[in-house]
Design a protein around this motif. Sequence first.
Motif, PDB file in Angstrom:
ATOM      1  N   GLY A 198     -26.864   6.745 -22.461  1.00  9.65           N
ATOM      2  CA  GLY A 198     -26.576   7.280 -23.794  1.00  9.65           C
ATOM      3  C   GLY A 198     -26.544   6.219 -24.875  1.00  9.65           C
ATOM      4  O   GLY A 198     -26.410   6.543 -26.050  1.00  9.65           O
ATOM      5  N   LYS A 199     -26.686   4.927 -24.520  1.00 14.85           N
ATOM      6  CA  LYS A 199     -26.628   3.861 -25.526  1.00 14.85           C
ATOM      7  C   LYS A 199     -27.924   3.808 -26.328  1.00 14.85           C
ATOM      8  O   LYS A 199     -29.019   3.917 -25.788  1.00 14.85           O
ATOM      9  CB  LYS A 199     -26.362   2.507 -24.880  1.00 14.85           C
ATOM     10  N   GLU A 200     -27.743   3.620 -27.637  1.00 13.19           N
ATOM     11  CA  GLU A 200     -28.901   3.472 -28.526  1.00 13.19           C
ATOM     12  C   GLU A 200     -29.150   1.984 -28.753  1.00 13.19           C
ATOM     13  O   GLU A 200     -28.228   1.221 -29.032  1.00 13.19           O
ATOM     14  CB  GLU A 200     -28.641   4.163 -29.867  1.00 13.19           C
ATOM     15  N   TRP A 201     -30.437   1.570 -28.614  1.00 16.05           N
ATOM     16  CA  TRP A 201     -30.816   0.157 -28.757  1.00 16.05           C
ATOM     17  C   TRP A 201     -31.792   0.015 -29.926  1.00 16.05           C
ATOM     18  O   TRP A 201     -32.543   0.933 -30.247  1.00 16.05           O
ATOM     19  CB  TRP A 201     -31.502  -0.354 -27.500  1.00 16.05           C
ATOM     20  N   GLN A 202     -31.781  -1.166 -30.529  1.00 17.36           N
ATOM     21  CA  GLN A 202     -32.802  -1.504 -31.510  1.00 17.36           C
ATOM     22  C   GLN A 202     -34.011  -2.072 -30.756  1.00 17.36           C
ATOM     23  O   GLN A 202     -33.853  -2.843 -29.807  1.00 17.36           O
ATOM     24  CB  GLN A 202     -32.279  -2.560 -32.500  1.00 17.36           C
ATOM     25  N   HIS A 203     -35.214  -1.684 -31.184  1.00 21.36           N
ATOM     26  CA  HIS A 203     -36.415  -2.212 -30.550  1.00 21.36           C
ATOM     27  C   HIS A 203     -36.507  -3.718 -30.780  1.00 21.36           C
ATOM     28  O   HIS A 203     -36.387  -4.185 -31.915  1.00 21.36           O
ATOM     29  CB  HIS A 203     -37.670  -1.545 -31.130  1.00 21.36           C
ATOM     30  N   PRO A 220     -41.311 -11.657 -15.071  1.00 21.17           N
ATOM     31  CA  PRO A 220     -40.801 -12.385 -13.896  1.00 21.17           C
ATOM     32  C   PRO A 220     -39.270 -12.343 -13.790  1.00 21.17           C
ATOM     33  O   PRO A 220     -38.729 -12.293 -12.697  1.00 21.17           O
ATOM     34  CB  PRO A 220     -41.293 -13.823 -14.130  1.00 21.17           C
ATOM     35  N   LYS A 221     -38.594 -12.388 -14.935  1.00 22.96           N
ATOM     36  CA  LYS A 221     -37.130 -12.384 -14.928  1.00 22.96           C
ATOM     37  C   LYS A 221     -36.604 -11.359 -15.928  1.00 22.96           C
ATOM     38  O   LYS A 221     -37.289 -11.012 -16.893  1.00 22.96           O
ATOM     39  CB  LYS A 221     -36.583 -13.771 -15.309  1.00 22.96           C
ATOM     40  N   LEU A 222     -35.372 -10.938 -15.712  1.00 22.82           N
ATOM     41  CA  LEU A 222     -34.734  -9.990 -16.628  1.00 22.82           C
ATOM     42  C   LEU A 222     -34.617 -10.567 -18.032  1.00 22.82           C
ATOM     43  O   LEU A 222     -34.816  -9.864 -19.023  1.00 22.82           O
ATOM     44  CB  LEU A 222     -33.335  -9.609 -16.102  1.00 22.82           C
ATOM     45  N   GLU A 223     -34.326 -11.855 -18.131  1.00 26.55           N
ATOM     46  CA  GLU A 223     -34.139 -12.482 -19.446  1.00 26.55           C
ATOM     47  C   GLU A 223     -35.435 -12.502 -20.247  1.00 26.55           C
ATOM     48  O   GLU A 223     -35.416 -12.566 -21.481  1.00 26.55           O
ATOM     49  CB  GLU A 223     -33.599 -13.903 -19.287  1.00 26.55           C
ATOM     50  N   ASP A 224     -36.604 -12.432 -19.560  1.00 32.20           N
ATOM     51  CA  ASP A 224     -37.880 -12.369 -20.283  1.00 32.20           C
ATOM     52  C   ASP A 224     -38.042 -11.041 -21.004  1.00 32.20           C
ATOM     53  O   ASP A 224     -38.769 -10.941 -21.994  1.00 32.20           O
ATOM     54  CB  ASP A 224     -39.042 -12.557 -19.306  1.00 32.20           C
ATOM     55  N   LEU A 225     -37.338 -10.010 -20.513  1.00 35.38           N
ATOM     56  CA  LEU A 225     -37.422  -8.668 -21.121  1.00 35.38           C
ATOM     57  C   LEU A 225     -36.399  -8.466 -22.220  1.00 35.38           C
ATOM     58  O   LEU A 225     -36.705  -7.916 -23.271  1.00 35.38           O
ATOM     59  CB  LEU A 225     -37.231  -7.604 -20.024  1.00 35.38           C
ATOM     60  N   THR A 226     -35.173  -8.920 -21.990  1.00 33.71           N
ATOM     61  CA  THR A 226     -34.060  -8.565 -22.900  1.00 33.71           C
ATOM     62  C   THR A 226     -34.096  -9.308 -24.215  1.00 33.71           C
ATOM     63  O   THR A 226     -33.562  -8.829 -25.214  1.00 33.71           O
ATOM     64  CB  THR A 226     -32.716  -8.833 -22.212  1.00 33.71           C
ATOM     65  N   GLY A 227     -34.712 -10.509 -24.255  1.00 32.61           N
ATOM     66  CA  GLY A 227     -34.744 -11.250 -25.505  1.00 32.61           C
ATOM     67  C   GLY A 227     -33.329 -11.555 -25.994  1.00 32.61           C
ATOM     68  O   GLY A 227     -32.478 -12.038 -25.249  1.00 32.61           O
ATOM     69  N   ASP A 228     -33.060 -11.243 -27.277  1.00 34.57           N
ATOM     70  CA  ASP A 228     -31.732 -11.498 -27.859  1.00 34.57           C
ATOM     71  C   ASP A 228     -30.863 -10.246 -27.878  1.00 34.57           C
ATOM     72  O   ASP A 228     -29.775 -10.265 -28.453  1.00 34.57           O
ATOM     73  CB  ASP A 228     -31.892 -12.027 -29.291  1.00 34.57           C
ATOM     74  N   VAL A 229     -31.347  -9.144 -27.277  1.00 33.26           N
ATOM     75  CA  VAL A 229     -30.587  -7.890 -27.321  1.00 33.26           C
ATOM     76  C   VAL A 229     -29.273  -8.031 -26.561  1.00 33.26           C
ATOM     77  O   VAL A 229     -28.225  -7.543 -26.978  1.00 33.26           O
ATOM     78  CB  VAL A 229     -31.417  -6.724 -26.751  1.00 33.26           C
ATOM     79  N   ILE A 230     -29.322  -8.712 -25.402  1.00 30.03           N
ATOM     80  CA  ILE A 230     -28.119  -8.989 -24.608  1.00 30.03           C
ATOM     81  C   ILE A 230     -27.974 -10.508 -24.530  1.00 30.03           C
ATOM     82  O   ILE A 230     -28.958 -11.205 -24.278  1.00 30.03           O
ATOM     83  CB  ILE A 230     -28.236  -8.391 -23.188  1.00 30.03           C
TER      84      ILE A 230
END
Length: 873
Positions: A198-203, A220-230
């Motif tokens: 149910g969480k809304e995220w900014q693209h 390859p890694k989770l951090e490559d996907l999340t960027g600065d969002v988390i």
Amino acid sequence: MKEKEAHFKHLTEKISEIVAILDFTGNFKWLGKYHEVLGYEVKELMGKNALSLIHPQDLPLIKGEFDRLVSGEIEKTRVVFRYRKGDNSYIWLETIAQIISGDKEKGIFLTSRDITSYYEEGQALKLILKYYNDFIQYNNKEINYKKITDDFASIVNSLAVALNIYGDDGKTFVTKAISVKGEILTKAVKILGFTLEGKEWQHDKIRAEKIKNQVTTIFPKLEDLTGDVIPKGIVTTLQNMFSIGEVAVVKIMEGERMFGDFTIIMPKGTKFRNETVAEIFANQLGLLLERQQKEKEKIAIERALRESESKYRNIFNHSPVGIFYFNSSGVITDCNGAFIEILGSTKEKILGTDIFSLDNVGVVRGTREALEGKNAYYEGLYTSKTSGKTIYVFSKFAPIFTDGGEITGGMGIVEDMTERKKMEDILHFEKEYLRTTLLGIGEGVISTDKWGYINLFNPGAEKITGWKREEALGKKFYEIIKVIAREENAIKIERKDKKIIYIEKNKSPIKDQKGEVIGEITVFRDCTEKIERQKKIEFLSYYDELTELYNRRYIVEQLKRLDNEYSLPLGIIVIDINGLKITNDAFGHDTGDRLIKLVANILTQCCPPQSIIGRMGGDEFVILLPNTNETIVEELIEKIKGKGAQSKLESVVVSFAIGYAIKKEIVESLGEIYKLADHNMYKDKLKRGKSIGGEIVENVLKTINSQYLQEQIHSERVSQYCEAIGKALNLTEKEIVILKGAGALHDIGKITVSPEILNKSSKLTPEEYEEVKRHPEIGYQILRSIDEYRLMAEFVLCHHERWDGKGYPRGLKGEEIPLEGRIISVADAYEAMTAKRSYQKTRTKEEALAELKRCAGTQFDPKIVDVFIKVMG
């Protein structure tokens, strides 16, 4: 035998299947490539029970087959089951198990084949086929995102899957569902600090750019996907805690439109394999979402059409304005309820009315022009032909065309403007009333157009600014209101006559019907007196009103401010005016105030610019001297003393007691330094106290003797008579000295009585007599303030008390009156009777003594009178 074993080992290494031998309890006793495929070391499996690694859901079946083999019920079996690898993930194995019953080797021989990819793809295709059938049968029911996500997760054999649906704005997306193995989700939520479903995220722009050109993108890694969002620290914790491997994003699309994505998190060491199946599944969901979207759009369009139809269907019947239709001959064919109400008639009477037969020229002309294909208007009075009601209307007339452009008739819209017309008349009156009010109120009112030119200038504005209305009209606002300064609560302006005043003003925009500013109105008042009062209050909050020096409050604040190393050495001088109380008592408070102001002027003239001078109250002054050493402070004190010695104020002695102290080190207490300065001032006051008192008494006596006739002779004689009586009464030498002094000073209190009263030859008025009666108290106040005269003060206070208690000021009686007071009373009376006075006849010695004798026992002490008579005999 060894040759056979070597040959067997060579054979098992060459075949592609995985082989192993178990004993009859299920423990591994020999391994081929089993450990390599499963990801274990040989020592980890040897002796380990093979059944313990079977998936719990598959174990019952496999255990049953194993028991059948061991019991001899069967010799061979083929089974498919899931087996746990060294990284705790599972693979699908197809295994053939058969009994070995040789003389030297007994057990169960296993031949296995990894069918994970084939099995998962098969299962996935079955699931996709099921969803395809479900999607075909979709009937606008709510989509179960959670079930879809769980099913998708089972296809890809992932650690976790998130289903994200993109917002219509393209800027956000919402995580609709998550499928996670075990308690990973609960732990992840605690680490993240928020719920994922149910969480809304900014693209994230980086993420969007990476997945833009392909349906499936592998990170390859989770951090490559999340960027600065988390935050990266949290991402690292998640990766390590849950052994997260690569992450895949599979877009949910239909054509060019992207509805969302599946974000797939794989266990560490496990590759994402089912890309084609996942894309097919995502594509099926995209088709469903598009279908759902189209269904929603269709429903919305149908609802809008129904609402539009209903709205326009009701416009005619429920419109607040009257609507009527007429044919090409000008005959009314239909009308709504509002039209009937406006005319005050009925529908039966209105329908069939020939408009061209009406007497109203404007209505007839409008109808004719409408039938000619024009739009027409009429505003004015109308009298209904069917009801006789007269109203003020605004009417619009328009033609009605067929699709071929032929005019078949027309329609009219009628508004009853009767009340509006009344309101316009009222508004016109109010406008004129407001104009008259603005011209008549006391406040200044100036109106300007949007360019700032004055177009209204009332008499109040004339009075405040000094400009005449004729002069101001057409000028710019700033030419009339010449602002000099803007203060917190007022504006300082210059009038036409150059006089400076303060005004309070309030500006408001003038807007037209469209809300656009077309001018400005300013209301203002002269607040000069108010501001001056405020400034005086502000002045008094930090200044002494009498001297205009700083007051105690300001000095206390400055002491706090200067208590720092940058002000050292900090000199403090405490000054006290000597004899201020006596001056007030002897010469009056006006003279005392002038003495205070004189001292303030002396201090101001003597002190350097950086000094801070304040009056602490009464007769005490303080000078603060930052960055001033002891030598400069002492020089300043001498300068102040010298200036005081040169100053004069009538008969008043200008004298100070001065003490000082200097704070040289930051660790010293400024409070203690101030106390030291105050203490040194009192030491100085004690040194000069007696001499000052004598000077004050001398000056008072000089003033009395210069103002009042015969006063010096009177005082000297009373003193002599007192001395004679004291000797006759055998008083001690010290008592006689005090008595004699009291006799000489008994009328010192007359310093406050005006010369006109004391030199008056006629009888005193009651008011004048009351003023004279105050002189014993004044004398008492003067003498008791000076140590060397303090013993005489009580005797001077009582010299007008009477033996019978009818005297003043306290009404003492008999021996309640001090002896010395009774003696002075007799001596004073005798001298007054025998002296030459303008207001009475001078008596002889015998007459005066006889009068004393007559009043003995009432006014005078009889014993004192007898002694005095003997002394004078």
